[in-house]
Design a protein around this motif. Sequence first.
Motif, short mmCIF file in Angstrom:
data_model
loop_
_atom_site.label_atom_id
_atom_site.label_comp_id
_atom_site.label_asym_id
_atom_site.label_seq_id
_atom_site.Cartn_x
_atom_site.Cartn_y
_atom_site.Cartn_z
N GLU A 1 0.85 -1.19 0.00
CA GLU A 1 0.00 0.00 0.00
C GLU A 1 0.89 1.24 0.00
OE1 GLU A 1 -2.13 1.58 3.65
OE2 GLU A 1 -3.78 0.67 2.53
N PHE A 2 0.55 2.20 -0.85
CA PHE A 2 1.27 3.45 -0.93
C PHE A 2 0.29 4.60 -0.81
CE2 PHE A 2 3.99 0.46 -3.06
CZ PHE A 2 5.26 0.81 -2.64
N LEU B 1 8.67 7.45 -5.34
CA LEU B 1 8.99 6.33 -4.46
C LEU B 1 8.31 5.05 -4.92
CD1 LEU B 1 8.72 8.07 -0.96
CD2 LEU B 1 10.80 7.44 -2.21
N LEU B 2 7.08 5.18 -5.39
CA LEU B 2 6.36 4.03 -5.93
C LEU B 2 7.07 3.51 -7.17
CD1 LEU B 2 4.01 2.06 -6.08
CD2 LEU B 2 2.65 3.88 -7.13
N SER C 1 -1.65 -5.80 -10.80
CA SER C 1 -2.76 -4.86 -10.77
C SER C 1 -2.46 -3.73 -9.79
CB SER C 1 -4.03 -5.60 -10.31
OG SER C 1 -5.13 -4.72 -10.27
N VAL C 2 -3.13 -2.59 -10.02
CA VAL C 2 -3.07 -1.46 -9.10
C VAL C 2 -4.50 -1.01 -8.84
CG1 VAL C 2 -2.30 0.92 -8.76
CG2 VAL C 2 -0.86 -0.67 -10.03
N ALA C 3 -4.84 -0.89 -7.57
CA ALA C 3 -6.16 -0.37 -7.18
C ALA C 3 -5.94 0.97 -6.50
CB ALA C 3 -6.86 -1.34 -6.25
N ASN D 1 -5.66 11.38 -0.24
CA ASN D 1 -4.35 10.75 -0.08
C ASN D 1 -3.95 9.88 -1.26
OD1 ASN D 1 -4.07 11.88 2.43
ND2 ASN D 1 -4.84 10.11 3.51
N PHE D 2 -4.88 9.57 -2.15
CA PHE D 2 -4.62 8.68 -3.28
C PHE D 2 -3.86 7.44 -2.84
CE2 PHE D 2 -5.40 12.57 -5.70
CZ PHE D 2 -6.30 12.09 -6.61
N THR D 3 -4.54 6.56 -2.14
CA THR D 3 -3.94 5.31 -1.72
C THR D 3 -3.91 4.34 -2.90
OG1 THR D 3 -4.71 5.63 0.52
CG2 THR D 3 -4.10 3.39 -0.09
N HIS D 4 -2.75 3.79 -3.17
CA HIS D 4 -2.58 2.81 -4.24
C HIS D 4 -2.26 1.46 -3.60
CE1 HIS D 4 -2.45 5.98 -7.24
NE2 HIS D 4 -1.53 6.59 -6.52
N LEU D 5 -3.03 0.45 -3.93
CA LEU D 5 -2.70 -0.93 -3.56
C LEU D 5 -2.06 -1.56 -4.78
CD1 LEU D 5 -5.83 -2.14 -1.59
CD2 LEU D 5 -3.54 -1.76 -0.70
N VAL D 6 -0.85 -2.06 -4.61
CA VAL D 6 -0.08 -2.63 -5.71
C VAL D 6 0.01 -4.13 -5.49
CG1 VAL D 6 2.16 -2.59 -6.85
CG2 VAL D 6 1.24 -0.50 -5.88
#
Length: 73
Positions: free
Chosen positions: A9-10, A20-21, A37-39, A45-50
């Motif tokens: 999670e980012f 950084l991602l 995938s990216v969710a 905060n724009f949380t990205h699950l990678v």
Amino acid sequence: MKWEYMVREFNVQDADKILLLEEFLNVAGSDGWELVSVATTPTSNFTHLVYLKRAASFATEPVGLAAPDEKLD
């Protein structure tokens, strides 16, 4: 073929943090991980699950999770 999976999670609030991602994905890729995938949550905060995976033959050390029919040593 067996696969190993990783989820990270980012929280990206600033444009600098997206770098950084990108750096994480490049380092993970050099260790055999590929992006599946990216969710993204559309919040401030724009949380990205990678989600990443790699063939088990690339693994240098186990993640620590066993399949239902396997036991960890």
